[in-house]
Design a protein around this motif. Structure first.
Motif, mmCIF file in Angstrom:
data_model
loop_
_atom_site.group_PDB
_atom_site.id
_atom_site.type_symbol
_atom_site.label_atom_id
_atom_site.label_comp_id
_atom_site.label_asym_id
_atom_site.label_seq_id
_atom_site.Cartn_x
_atom_site.Cartn_y
_atom_site.Cartn_z
ATOM 1 N N ALA A 470 54.491 78.218 1.038
ATOM 2 C CA ALA A 470 54.059 79.561 0.670
ATOM 3 C C ALA A 470 55.071 80.166 -0.295
ATOM 4 O O ALA A 470 56.251 79.774 -0.318
ATOM 5 C CB ALA A 470 53.938 80.430 1.916
ATOM 6 N N PRO A 471 54.642 81.125 -1.121
ATOM 7 C CA PRO A 471 55.592 81.794 -2.035
ATOM 8 C C PRO A 471 56.723 82.457 -1.256
ATOM 9 O O PRO A 471 56.518 82.999 -0.160
ATOM 10 C CB PRO A 471 54.721 82.822 -2.753
ATOM 11 C CG PRO A 471 53.325 82.285 -2.657
ATOM 12 C CD PRO A 471 53.264 81.587 -1.325
ATOM 13 N N GLY A 503 49.805 90.114 -11.266
ATOM 14 C CA GLY A 503 50.490 89.086 -10.495
ATOM 15 C C GLY A 503 51.981 89.067 -10.765
ATOM 16 O O GLY A 503 52.798 88.937 -9.833
ATOM 17 N N LEU A 504 52.360 89.196 -12.038
ATOM 18 C CA LEU A 504 53.784 89.248 -12.368
ATOM 19 C C LEU A 504 54.429 90.491 -11.753
ATOM 20 O O LEU A 504 55.553 90.435 -11.236
ATOM 21 C CB LEU A 504 53.972 89.242 -13.881
ATOM 22 C CG LEU A 504 53.621 87.932 -14.602
ATOM 23 C CD1 LEU A 504 53.644 88.128 -16.104
ATOM 24 C CD2 LEU A 504 54.588 86.824 -14.196
ATOM 25 N N ALA A 505 53.707 91.607 -11.810
ATOM 26 C CA ALA A 505 54.244 92.841 -11.223
ATOM 27 C C ALA A 505 54.438 92.692 -9.719
ATOM 28 O O ALA A 505 55.469 93.104 -9.163
ATOM 29 C CB ALA A 505 53.299 93.996 -11.525
ATOM 30 N N GLY A 510 57.388 92.632 -5.127
ATOM 31 C CA GLY A 510 57.350 92.125 -3.762
ATOM 32 C C GLY A 510 58.289 90.971 -3.506
ATOM 33 O O GLY A 510 59.115 91.012 -2.591
ATOM 34 N N ASN A 511 58.196 89.907 -4.304
ATOM 35 C CA ASN A 511 58.976 88.700 -4.041
ATOM 36 C C ASN A 511 60.420 88.817 -4.500
ATOM 37 O O ASN A 511 61.333 88.306 -3.842
ATOM 38 C CB ASN A 511 58.314 87.506 -4.701
ATOM 39 C CG ASN A 511 56.881 87.300 -4.248
ATOM 40 O OD1 ASN A 511 55.961 87.858 -4.838
ATOM 41 N ND2 ASN A 511 56.672 86.525 -3.185
ATOM 42 N N LEU A 512 60.657 89.499 -5.632
ATOM 43 C CA LEU A 512 62.028 89.687 -6.120
ATOM 44 C C LEU A 512 62.643 90.983 -5.607
ATOM 45 O O LEU A 512 63.826 91.240 -5.846
ATOM 46 C CB LEU A 512 62.052 89.676 -7.653
ATOM 47 C CG LEU A 512 61.722 88.352 -8.335
ATOM 48 C CD1 LEU A 512 61.835 88.492 -9.849
ATOM 49 C CD2 LEU A 512 62.632 87.246 -7.852
ATOM 50 N N HIS A 767 60.871 80.750 -5.143
ATOM 51 C CA HIS A 767 59.801 79.823 -5.539
ATOM 52 C C HIS A 767 58.435 80.507 -5.415
ATOM 53 O O HIS A 767 57.860 80.619 -4.337
ATOM 54 C CB HIS A 767 59.871 78.562 -4.686
ATOM 55 C CG HIS A 767 61.172 77.842 -4.819
ATOM 56 N ND1 HIS A 767 61.581 77.274 -6.007
ATOM 57 C CD2 HIS A 767 62.165 77.617 -3.932
ATOM 58 C CE1 HIS A 767 62.773 76.717 -5.841
ATOM 59 N NE2 HIS A 767 63.150 76.922 -4.597
ATOM 60 N N LEU A 768 57.926 80.939 -6.569
ATOM 61 C CA LEU A 768 56.645 81.640 -6.641
ATOM 62 C C LEU A 768 55.570 80.840 -7.365
ATOM 63 O O LEU A 768 54.381 81.037 -7.115
ATOM 64 C CB LEU A 768 56.794 82.961 -7.411
ATOM 65 C CG LEU A 768 57.823 83.982 -6.986
ATOM 66 C CD1 LEU A 768 57.745 85.175 -7.927
ATOM 67 C CD2 LEU A 768 57.566 84.405 -5.562
ATOM 68 N N ASN A 769 55.990 80.003 -8.305
ATOM 69 C CA ASN A 769 55.047 79.442 -9.267
ATOM 70 C C ASN A 769 55.029 77.929 -9.331
ATOM 71 O O ASN A 769 53.973 77.302 -9.278
ATOM 72 C CB ASN A 769 55.376 79.965 -10.674
ATOM 73 C CG ASN A 769 55.254 81.457 -10.798
ATOM 74 O OD1 ASN A 769 54.223 82.028 -10.482
ATOM 75 N ND2 ASN A 769 56.316 82.099 -11.255
ATOM 76 N N SER A 770 56.189 77.329 -9.480
ATOM 77 C CA SER A 770 56.261 75.939 -9.936
ATOM 78 C C SER A 770 55.629 74.949 -8.963
ATOM 79 O O SER A 770 55.232 73.859 -9.364
ATOM 80 C CB SER A 770 57.719 75.539 -10.187
ATOM 81 O OG SER A 770 58.468 75.521 -8.980
ATOM 82 N N GLU A 771 55.497 75.317 -7.697
ATOM 83 C CA GLU A 771 54.986 74.388 -6.692
ATOM 84 C C GLU A 771 53.493 74.569 -6.406
ATOM 85 O O GLU A 771 52.928 73.836 -5.594
ATOM 86 C CB GLU A 771 55.760 74.557 -5.386
ATOM 87 C CG GLU A 771 57.241 74.256 -5.543
ATOM 88 C CD GLU A 771 58.050 74.668 -4.342
ATOM 89 O OE1 GLU A 771 58.878 73.865 -3.879
ATOM 90 O OE2 GLU A 771 57.861 75.810 -3.849
ATOM 91 N N PHE A 772 52.848 75.503 -7.104
ATOM 92 C CA PHE A 772 51.490 75.890 -6.740
ATOM 93 C C PHE A 772 50.517 75.603 -7.878
ATOM 94 O O PHE A 772 50.859 75.748 -9.059
ATOM 95 C CB PHE A 772 51.452 77.374 -6.381
ATOM 96 C CG PHE A 772 52.383 77.735 -5.261
ATOM 97 C CD1 PHE A 772 51.988 77.576 -3.942
ATOM 98 C CD2 PHE A 772 53.660 78.194 -5.524
ATOM 99 C CE1 PHE A 772 52.855 77.893 -2.904
ATOM 100 C CE2 PHE A 772 54.539 78.518 -4.497
ATOM 101 C CZ PHE A 772 54.135 78.357 -3.170
ATOM 102 N N PRO A 773 49.268 75.222 -7.547
ATOM 103 C CA PRO A 773 48.308 74.913 -8.608
ATOM 104 C C PRO A 773 47.868 76.139 -9.404
ATOM 105 O O PRO A 773 47.482 76.018 -10.567
ATOM 106 C CB PRO A 773 47.129 74.292 -7.847
ATOM 107 C CG PRO A 773 47.265 74.764 -6.435
ATOM 108 C CD PRO A 773 48.723 74.940 -6.201
ATOM 109 N N THR A 774 47.908 77.321 -8.784
ATOM 110 C CA THR A 774 47.617 78.556 -9.507
ATOM 111 C C THR A 774 48.944 79.225 -9.817
ATOM 112 O O THR A 774 49.691 79.598 -8.905
ATOM 113 C CB THR A 774 46.729 79.485 -8.665
ATOM 114 O OG1 THR A 774 45.491 78.813 -8.380
ATOM 115 C CG2 THR A 774 46.437 80.775 -9.420
ATOM 116 N N GLN A 775 49.229 79.378 -11.121
ATOM 117 C CA GLN A 775 50.544 79.857 -11.535
ATOM 118 C C GLN A 775 50.403 81.021 -12.505
ATOM 119 O O GLN A 775 49.533 81.023 -13.380
ATOM 120 C CB GLN A 775 51.333 78.741 -12.222
ATOM 121 C CG GLN A 775 51.591 77.528 -11.361
ATOM 122 C CD GLN A 775 52.360 76.437 -12.109
ATOM 123 O OE1 GLN A 775 52.417 76.435 -13.343
ATOM 124 N NE2 GLN A 775 52.965 75.524 -11.365
#
Length: 789
Positions: A470-471, A503-505, A510-512, A767-775
């Protein structure tokens, strides 16, 4: 971005001659008027022992042109004179393997000539030297026919030789003599049910069960075509009647495999047949193929660093039977063939195609090459890269080492992970998969190669067992902690959908956890990739900051310098640049010193022992050739609770132009790093100037450096110990910001000066993006929290 988007479709640079595909239906009934699916009469000689004869005995030779062993026990070869109806018999026994001959020695003449090779069966039939009839019958009952014999029940094959023969398949062969035999074309494999067309009158060449034909003539098998090498030993030469079973069918060709392999794992048992248009064969067809052995390099003129694929071109295809059992797939991993763990190639002399030393047991490149075209099975394959927009999924067999904490596989200085293979959706759809997932059960496909990688073209869609990846969300900064992040937002432009901005926002807020400072890379101008001279990016940044506020985040301000049009590389027309995004409600402010444009060189000023920037923001040495067609570093002076903090945002030269890991040239050349080394040297010199004024200055160097934490680029920046590269401080299995072709690796960095590194900082790659098929981006952001009360 590290690499530009790739054209997904297989490029065919040069079309081969039009394929001639003859699908001749083989019937299971024992009727000679249908092409024999396996055993045929391959040679007839009746002049044995006569004056001028090269051999002392008459003989009849059989050949198995099929793909499976055939028992001939209880079968007979039978002979009658050219116009007769009285048939004599020789009873056979044993089994004929695919691609093997069976020699039946018959009566001797007056004694002239040499002995035959050791026969597989012996009889006393006295054949005419010139004209007669020979039948292969699947039982011991004697024929009684004079004509029409080829269509009699239980006749598997029939030859009428000599012009006076009263029965034949089609027309009989020409007349034989004491010194000539009727020899079937294709080394015995050609069968069109026409004796005159299928047989040549030539010198006898008896072959027994120890013979395989070899060379480019009859008996050639797929492993002969592939050879124990990176390219075929028969390249450029014609082959005929090479048997196998069709295992997969594409849009312009098909793969087929020999169900009777040799004992050498270094030789592939399958090959691709290029038909140039839709093949007429089906999976499970037992076929023989003739054609020219060719080495095809995918990618055309732009693919010179790719390996070649061995193919048969200009093919003639004969279908012997339908619904044959497919050869069992080769299991790769535990319980099967285990790929090398660390070495891609031991070749150090350049072109592997001329280097020799084929080492599939130790070299990953050669291991996969030895399976080219074959059915391959991976059991419970581990997903180490997300499903890409091209339907590709990097996987490794279970049991692979150097895994990341979240299930990926780590790129290291001495380990490029040769056990990786990429699943592709050319033949069947691939599922959406995330790093850490497992493909349950057996994943089966045919092994291909393109775009610098071995590809397993799955023949059925694998099932996915989620791994729970998960992210991530980082820790919020405490009061008194300066939080600084870097985030490559992958060509962000106003034309991108609002969902990308939202999504970037959400990721930033949220994540950062809404860091005080975010160095953004790949912010495009207001017209995006349209190359119209526009360089301003205020619309892009306004849209992003508004999305952050809408997501519940703070009001961010930004600082940047517009680049010169089309001078900074990246997507043509996009004019990507670095941007400082910052919030000022927690103690961070920006020190503005105006006057710098895109070509203005920034400098360090000594204000009575306190360093300052001449321009803030300002670009570092933009005219230096180190930054030709590349992004120029952006330096800014901030204040955190009144104290100066110097920040340099970077986006170094990409890896475009480097040779692939699984490419033709070993060890791969990396010409792109020369420019990165020069860029690192310039940036390090600038930070040294700040620290020369104040060794305890707060300096943060961050961004997409497009190079690994173990690279010379990173070494240049950390030389002398004045800067600490934070990815190097993490445990090994956490060192990655990017996943490329299944290799988890560091491309993005945060470096801090010694004074900051001495504090109890917190550092996190999120890790938000590189491991997921939707980026939203292909990079993961990272953040450092530094206590500066």
């Amino acid at each position: 971005m590290r690499r530009t988007d790739r054209v997904r479709l297989r490029t065919l640079a040069v079309a081969s001659a039009a394929a001639v595909v003859g699908a001749l239906l083989a019937l299971p009934a024992a009727t000679a008027q249908a092409v024999s699916p396996d055993i045929v009469i391959s040679q007839v000689y009746g002049g044995g022992g006569n004056s001028g004869a090269p051999y002392a005995n008459d003989f009849i030779e059989l050949y198995n042109r099929g793909t499976a062993p055939v028992s001939v026990t209880g079968w007979t070869v039978q002979y009658a004179s050219a116009g007769g109806s009285s048939w004599s018999r020789t009873t056979l026994s044993g089994t004929i393997a695919p691609g093997r001959y069976y020699l039946v020695q018959e009566a001797a003449g007056a004694g002239a000539g040499a002995a035959l090779p050791t026969p597989d069966a012996t009889g006393t039939l006295a054949l005419s030297a010139t004209s007669g009839k020979v039948a292969l019958v699947t039982n011991g009952t004697a024929l009684t026919c004079t004509s029409g014999c080829a269509t009699q029940p239980d006749v598997r094959d029939f030859v009428g030789y000599g012009s006076s023969a009263s029965s034949a398949e089609g027309s009989p062969t020409g007349n034989l003599s004491n010194s000539t035999a009727a020899l079937r074309a294709g080394g015995g494999a050609t069968d069109t049910d026409g004796n005159a067309a299928d047989f040549a009158v030539t010198a006898p060449a008896p072959r027994n069960s120890s013979s395989t034909g070899g060379g480019t003539g009859g008996g050639t098998r797929i492993h002969d075509v592939q050879g124990a090498a990176r390219t075929s030993p028969l390249a450029g030469r014609p082959v005929s009647a090479v048997p196998g079973v069709v295992t997969a069918v594409g849009t312009a060709g098909f793969w087929y495999q020999d169900p009777t392999p040799d004992a050498d794992p270094a030789t592939s048992e399958a090959v691709y047949v290029y038909t140039s248009s839709a093949p007429t064969v089906a999976v499970g067809d037992s076929v023989t193929v003739g054609g020219t052995v060719s080495e095809f390099r995918p990618g055309g003129t732009g693919g010179t660093t790719n390996l070649t694929i061995t193919e048969l071109t200009g093919p003639s295809v004969t279908v012997l039977a339908h619904n044959a059992a497919l050869p069992a797939p080769t299991v790769v991993g535990t319980g099967g063939r285990v790929p090398p763990a660390t070495v891609v190639s031991g070749v150090t002399g350049g072109d592997v195609e001329t280097a020799g030393g084929f080492r599939p047991a130790t070299d990953g490149l050669d291991f996969w090459e030895s399976l080219e075209g074959m059915r391959v099975e991976l059991d419970n394959a581990a997903v180490v890269g997300p499903t890409s927009k091209f339907g590709e999924i990097p996987v490794v067999p279970q049991g692979s080492t150097t895994r990341t904490a979240r299930g990926g596989i780590l790129l290291q200085a001495n380990d490029a992970n040769p056990e990786r293979v990429i699943l592709d959706d050319v033949l069947a759809p691939t599922p959406a998969a995330t790093v850490g997932d497992t493909l349950s059960g057996a994943t089966v496909g045919v092994l291909d190669y393109s775009f610098g990688n071995f590809k397993l073209l799955v023949t059925a869609t694998p099932a996915v067992t989620p791994g729970g990846t998960a992210p991530e969300t980082t820790t919020a900064p405490a009061a008194g902690e300066l939080a600084a992040a870097t985030f490559n937002v992958e060509n962000l432009a106003p034309g991108d959908p609002q969902s990308k901005y939202d999504g970037l926002a959400a990721g930033i807020v949220g994540n950062l956890r809404s860091p005080d400072l975010v160095a953004l890379e790949e912010i495009q101008d207001n017209s995006g990739a349209t190359d119209n001279g526009v360089v301003a990016a205020d619309q892009t940044l306004a849209k992003l900051t508004a999305a952050i506020t809408a997501a519940g985040g703070p009001a961010y301000s930004y600082r940047q310098i517009n680049p010169q049009d089309d001078q900074d590389g990246g997507q043509p027309g996009g004019n990507i640049r670095q941007v400082f995004l910052y919030r000022s409600d927690r103690g961070l402010t920006f020190t503005d010193r105006a006057g710098a444009g895109s070509t203005t060189a920034n400098s360090v000023v000594n204000n009575a022992g306190t360093p300052a920037l001449a321009y803030s923001p300002g670009r570092i040495d933009p005219a230096n050739s180190a930054f030709d067609a590349s992004r120029k570093p952006l330096a800014g002076e901030f204040r955190w609770n009144g104290k100066p903090v110097f920040v340099i945002a970077n986006h170094f030269n990409s890896k475009g132009g480097d040779q692939p890991l699984f490419g033709r040239y070993q060890q791969p050349a990396r010409p792109s790093e020369t420019q990165r080394h020069a860029q690192a040297t310039v940036v390090k010199s600038f930070t040294d100037q700040i620290l020369a004024v104040d060794p305890n200055a707060a300096v943060i160097v961050l961004g997409d450096l497009n190079d690994f934490e173990f690279s010379q680029t990173a070494d240049l920046l950390t030389a002398g110990g004045s800067l600490v590269d934070l990815p190097r401080t993490l445990p090994l299995n956490e060192r990655y910001t990017y996943v490329y072709e299944g290799n988890s690796q560091v491309l993005d960095h945060i470096l801090i000066s010694g004074a900051l590194a001495a504090k109890p900082y917190g550092y996190d790659i999120v890790h938000l993006n590189s491991e997921f098929p939707t980026q939203l981006s292909d990079h993961d952001p990272q953040v450092v929290r530094i206590p500066l009360p």
